[in-house]
Design a protein around this motif. Structure first.
Motif, PDB file in Angstrom:
ATOM      1  N   THR B  67       0.838  -1.206   0.000  1.00 54.99           N
ATOM      2  CA  THR B  67       0.000   0.000   0.000  1.00 54.99           C
ATOM      3  C   THR B  67       0.871   1.253   0.000  1.00 54.99           C
ATOM      4  N   GLY B  68       1.930   1.237   0.799  1.00 59.59           N
ATOM      5  CA  GLY B  68       2.860   2.373   0.854  1.00 59.59           C
ATOM      6  C   GLY B  68       3.471   2.656  -0.507  1.00 59.59           C
ATOM      7  N   PHE B  69       3.936   1.617  -1.178  1.00 60.74           N
ATOM      8  CA  PHE B  69       4.555   1.824  -2.495  1.00 60.74           C
ATOM      9  C   PHE B  69       3.526   2.305  -3.509  1.00 60.74           C
ATOM     10  N   GLN B  70       2.264   1.836  -3.388  1.00 58.49           N
ATOM     11  CA  GLN B  70       1.221   2.282  -4.320  1.00 58.49           C
ATOM     12  C   GLN B  70       0.936   3.775  -4.132  1.00 58.49           C
ATOM     13  N   ARG B  71       0.863   4.209  -2.881  1.00 56.53           N
ATOM     14  CA  ARG B  71       0.593   5.642  -2.635  1.00 56.53           C
ATOM     15  C   ARG B  71       1.774   6.502  -3.070  1.00 56.53           C
ATOM     16  N   PHE B  72       2.967   5.976  -2.784  1.00 54.47           N
ATOM     17  CA  PHE B  72       4.192   6.654  -3.185  1.00 54.47           C
ATOM     18  C   PHE B  72       4.238   6.799  -4.721  1.00 54.47           C
ATOM     19  N   ALA B  73       3.903   5.715  -5.424  1.00 58.84           N
ATOM     20  CA  ALA B  73       3.893   5.738  -6.897  1.00 58.84           C
ATOM     21  C   ALA B  73       2.889   6.768  -7.403  1.00 58.84           C
ATOM     22  N   ALA B  74       1.714   6.819  -6.758  1.00 55.72           N
ATOM     23  CA  ALA B  74       0.680   7.764  -7.186  1.00 55.72           C
ATOM     24  C   ALA B  74       1.192   9.206  -7.049  1.00 55.72           C
ATOM     25  N   LEU B 100       8.919  11.866   5.372  1.00 56.56           N
ATOM     26  CA  LEU B 100       8.724  12.608   6.625  1.00 56.56           C
ATOM     27  C   LEU B 100       7.266  12.548   7.086  1.00 56.56           C
ATOM     28  N   GLN B 101       6.350  12.534   6.124  1.00 56.72           N
ATOM     29  CA  GLN B 101       4.925  12.516   6.483  1.00 56.72           C
ATOM     30  C   GLN B 101       4.430  11.127   6.863  1.00 56.72           C
ATOM     31  N   ASN B 102       5.160  10.097   6.451  1.00 59.35           N
ATOM     32  CA  ASN B 102       4.738   8.711   6.713  1.00 59.35           C
ATOM     33  C   ASN B 102       5.939   7.936   7.247  1.00 59.35           C
ATOM     34  N   ALA B 103       6.502   8.434   8.341  1.00 56.57           N
ATOM     35  CA  ALA B 103       7.802   7.948   8.807  1.00 56.57           C
ATOM     36  C   ALA B 103       7.826   6.429   9.010  1.00 56.57           C
ATOM     37  N   ASN B 104       6.871   5.909   9.754  1.00 58.92           N
ATOM     38  CA  ASN B 104       6.916   4.470  10.051  1.00 58.92           C
ATOM     39  C   ASN B 104       6.578   3.612   8.839  1.00 58.92           C
ATOM     40  N   LEU B 105       5.670   4.138   7.996  1.00 59.24           N
ATOM     41  CA  LEU B 105       5.348   3.414   6.762  1.00 59.24           C
ATOM     42  C   LEU B 105       6.586   3.366   5.859  1.00 59.24           C
ATOM     43  N   PHE B 106       7.283   4.477   5.759  1.00 65.10           N
ATOM     44  CA  PHE B 106       8.507   4.542   4.943  1.00 65.10           C
ATOM     45  C   PHE B 106       9.547   3.546   5.464  1.00 65.10           C
ATOM     46  N   ARG B 107       9.720   3.516   6.804  1.00 65.24           N
ATOM     47  CA  ARG B 107      10.676   2.555   7.379  1.00 65.24           C
ATOM     48  C   ARG B 107      10.265   1.124   7.044  1.00 65.24           C
ATOM     49  N   LEU B 108       8.956   0.866   7.114  1.00 65.76           N
ATOM     50  CA  LEU B 108       8.468  -0.483   6.804  1.00 65.76           C
ATOM     51  C   LEU B 108       8.712  -0.838   5.336  1.00 65.76           C
ATOM     52  N   ALA B 128       7.270  -0.682  -9.476  1.00 65.96           N
ATOM     53  CA  ALA B 128       6.326   0.237 -10.120  1.00 65.96           C
ATOM     54  C   ALA B 128       6.492   1.646  -9.548  1.00 65.96           C
ATOM     55  N   ALA B 129       6.735   1.719  -8.237  1.00 68.34           N
ATOM     56  CA  ALA B 129       6.891   3.031  -7.604  1.00 68.34           C
ATOM     57  C   ALA B 129       8.123   3.758  -8.133  1.00 68.34           C
ATOM     58  N   PHE B 130       9.158   2.997  -8.483  1.00 69.99           N
ATOM     59  CA  PHE B 130      10.384   3.642  -8.958  1.00 69.99           C
ATOM     60  C   PHE B 130      10.399   3.846 -10.462  1.00 69.99           C
ATOM     61  N   ASP B 131       9.383   3.329 -11.170  1.00 72.38           N
ATOM     62  CA  ASP B 131       9.411   3.410 -12.628  1.00 72.38           C
ATOM     63  C   ASP B 131       9.463   4.847 -13.130  1.00 72.38           C
ATOM     64  N   THR B 132       8.682   5.711 -12.491  1.00 71.57           N
ATOM     65  CA  THR B 132       8.641   7.107 -12.922  1.00 71.57           C
ATOM     66  C   THR B 132      10.025   7.738 -12.768  1.00 71.57           C
TER      67      THR B 132
END
Lengths: 186, 186
Positions: B67-74, B100-108, B128-132
């Motif tokens: 979910t984190g990577f999907q939101r990040f990709a968006a 910074l806004q999603n510190a624990n999600l980013f760490r995960l 997919a998140a890094f494709d852009t």
């Protein structure tokens, strides 16, 4: 003064022996494996002996992080003193290789649990370790601060991504050669 | 199909509700606070209900990272689509601000415990998140790989150093403005 009648350690070298043993345990078992009692057993002294040098487990971890920054500083200074062709690339590689060779120590040095603001000894050791790098990029000047932070972010990110297994290393690929390529391309 | 006679959730939206509740717990209490039973309580379903969607705590953590990577990709796609003046700087800032806004999600998302090699779903979401970003620096081409890794290391390092409290922010200083300055200077 000896720490106990049958101990081979004198006060000064017991502290050093404890730190050396702790560094070995840290790399082999990670921070979770490090307790003052285990350490006493590893060094062959009474369970109470480590407490003469470290008040608590937190004090031991702080002393290990300080030791880490001191060794890191010594490497950075040695590289700078060797007058490399490209100092930034040479120091960047030294930074990443130190992290890869001392993975758990590196994690401890940058652990958010060890707040540098409330530990002046750790803050000083960390600052001293970065002095060589900071001086190189002019980060000791006001207008060099942003450049110094940028250079630090680059090599720290590379170290962390490699340590955390996030960069896919291809089969047969030499990690250090890839590190050199990435640092040179920055 | 409803999950239980008195549950307000249908099968599909219970999974989403569990993920949303888990994201809130993750940010508030960190990963250690996340258990499937706590989650059931938070969402108001039976202790067994989350197991219909997640085999184990590890499966829940993996789903959160996806979910984190999907939101990040968006976010990355939205920034690229807005055709910023300096795409690299804009995406770099987006990367760091997301962290910074999603510190624990980013760490995960970047946890070494969540091995991407043995989790194809997570690997795909991360790629997919890094494709852009990759496409922007030409990293989808063989000779662009090193440049893509270098760009990634820069912004990841900055995010991690800020998250871990390693960069001393001056009193009254705006962190996002400093992030912009550092990224532009790279």
């Amino acid at each position: 003064m000896s720490t106990s009648s049958n101990s081979p350690y004198h006060h000064g070298n017991l502290r050093q022996a404890l730190l050396e043993a702790a560094l070995v345990i840290l790399e082999q078992q990670g921070e979770a494996g490090l307790g003052l009692r285990d350490l006493a057993r590893a060094v062959g002294v009474s369970p109470a002996a480590p407490y003469r040098h470290f008040d608590s487990r937190a004090a031991l971890l702080e002393a290990l992080a300080v030791t880490g920054f001191q060794r890191f500083a010594a490497r950075m200074e040695a590289v700078a003193a060797s007058r490399p062709h490209d100092p930034m690339a040479a120091m960047g590689k030294t930074y990443v290789v130190f992290a890869l060779q001392n993975a758990n120590l590196f994690r401890l040095m940058f652990s958010p649990q060890l707040k540098k603001d409330s530990r002046p000894g750790l803050r000083m050791a960390a600052d001293a370790a970065f002095d060589t790098l900071r001086h190189l990029v002019g980060g000791d000047l006001e207008n060099g601060r942003v450049r110094a932070l940028a250079a630090w972010a680059k090599v720290h990110g590379l170290a962390v991504l490699l340590l955390d297994g996030q960069i896919a290393i291809r089969s047969g690929e030499d990690t250090e050669a890839l590190v050199e390529e990435i640092i040179s391309s920055l």
